[in-house]
Write an enzyme that holds these catalytic residues in place. Structure first.
Site, mmCIF file in Angstrom:
data_model
loop_
_atom_site.group_PDB
_atom_site.id
_atom_site.type_symbol
_atom_site.label_atom_id
_atom_site.label_comp_id
_atom_site.label_asym_id
_atom_site.label_seq_id
_atom_site.Cartn_x
_atom_site.Cartn_y
_atom_site.Cartn_z
ATOM 1 C CB CYS A 80 -0.946 0.013 1.204
ATOM 2 S SG CYS A 80 -2.124 -1.341 1.208
ATOM 3 C CG HIS A 315 -6.748 1.365 0.428
ATOM 4 N ND1 HIS A 315 -5.660 2.004 -0.129
ATOM 5 C CD2 HIS A 315 -6.236 0.420 1.278
ATOM 6 C CE1 HIS A 315 -4.542 1.463 0.346
ATOM 7 N NE2 HIS A 315 -4.873 0.508 1.197
#
Length: 361
Positions: A80, A315
């Site tokens: 991420c 996300h």
């Protein structure tokens, strides 16, 4: 040499299997690269990508955008943190004199990913919990209550809703085939009631719910990193100066806590305190993460994620860290010259990354 950010954009974000489901990751990145390359032809394109299935996504995206065949492209996977790591890498390359202009960020199509299962974050002998389970482990380890998580989630959702109402996200966005608004804008519901009624997702007696954790999304985000003197010589007005960064790691079971040590290390290296930072962008994979970081470092919520974040928008893995830097770029308009800003993110496997910049104009 000083590395500065002179332009920053993102695509609209779409829900997994939503409005961007037919776009491959390179097709999401291409409009951004085309737009940002109008500033100047880059020395290289550096992109983060996590679930694209392999290959050099940055090179592919550069070619998809119609850039010169002579621009190489480099792809980074720090999970991420990949998009933010791409920007960090570009800044360090400029400071070292390796190049004078880079397009850097991240692109992710979770909808188009060929990966049927997530990658491993940790070996069996340590344990490799699902990110939601790891969030519950973190909440238990650091005594973060359901109320703390829900209180922050409500605040973040309200900030995102207000951003939609005021149109403040629009300045960040490069449209894709006429799509110029985040998919979340059309799906806003009375969130107060939903947050209170939501059931735990991962543990029966847990604290993590669908409303205090993010949803998966498709999208891309990128910035233009240049050498300051060259940018100013071309009449450009840099908004942010890269100051320094820090990366740390901790036990893979507690990834939501991983940005804490990264931020501490960053501030220590620069010999400043958290209260010296005007604005933090912290990835909202879980409300737990922001609540824990704010409490541990003594950061008031009015200096964190003022436009909301992933809890509402979603996300898109590697694009999220780059999107935070895009947001800081536009938030710089409202901050005094010389202000410090920080982007921080944690990843599966327990890695934390934090980047410090200073407002120039």
């Amino acid at each position: 040499m000083q590395a500065v950010i002179v332009e920053a954009k993102r695509t609209p974000f779409g829900d997994k299997n939503g409005m961007l489901k037919d776009y491959r990751p390179e097709q999401l990145a291409a409009p951004l690269i085309q737009h940002l390359s109008q500033v100047m032809t880059p020395d290289d394109v550096i992109l983060g990508n996590v679930v694209g299935g392999g290959g050099n996504m940055a090179r592919l995206s550069s070619l998809e955008a119609g850039l010169s065949l002579h621009i190489p492209g480099m792809t980074i996977d720090r999970q991420c943190a990949s998009g933010l790591e791409a920007i960090r890498t570009a800044c360090v390359m400029v400071q070292s004199g390796e190049g004078s202009m880079y397009i850097a960020g991240g692109t992710e199509s979770i909808s188009k990913s060929p990966m049927k299962e997530r990658a491993r974050f940790s070996p069996e002998w340590i344990g490799d919990p699902h990110m939601g389970e790891a969030a519950e482990l973190t909440a238990s380890r650091f005594s973060v209550t359901r109320k703390e998580q829900d209180d922050y989630a409500l605040l973040s959702w309200e900030r995102s809703i207000e951003a939609f109402k005021q149109g403040t996200y629009s300045e960040e966005i490069v449209p894709i085939d006429g799509l110029n608004t985040d998919e979340a804008a059309a799906k806003i519901r009375p969130i107060t009631r939903l947050i209170k009624r939501a059931k735990p997702v991962f543990l029966k007696e847990g604290t993590v719910t669908v409303t205090n954790s993010c949803k998966e999304a498709d999208g891309a985000a990128a910035v233009v990193v240049m050498e300051r003197a060259e940018a100013e010589a071309k009449g450009l007005k840099p908004k942010l100066r890269y100051v320094r960064s820090a990366v740390t790691a901790m036990h893979p079971h507690f990834p939501a806590a991983s940005p804490i040590d990264a931020i501490k290390k960053l501030l220590h290296k620069e010999q400043i305190k958290a209260q010296d930072v005007a604005l933090f962008e912290i990835n909202e994979a879980f409300a737990l993460k922001v609540a824990l970081i704010a409490r541990t470092l003594g950061i008031p919520y009015d200096r964190i994620n003022r436009r909301g974040g992933a809890l509402c928008l979603g996300h898109p893995y590697s694009a999220s860290g780059a999107a935070m830097m895009v947001r800081l770029f536009y938030e710089a308009h409202a901050l005094p010259k010389g202000s410090y800003v920080v982007a921080a993110i944690g990843t599966g496997g327990g890695v934390g990354l934090a980047v410090l910049c200073q407002v120039l104009s």
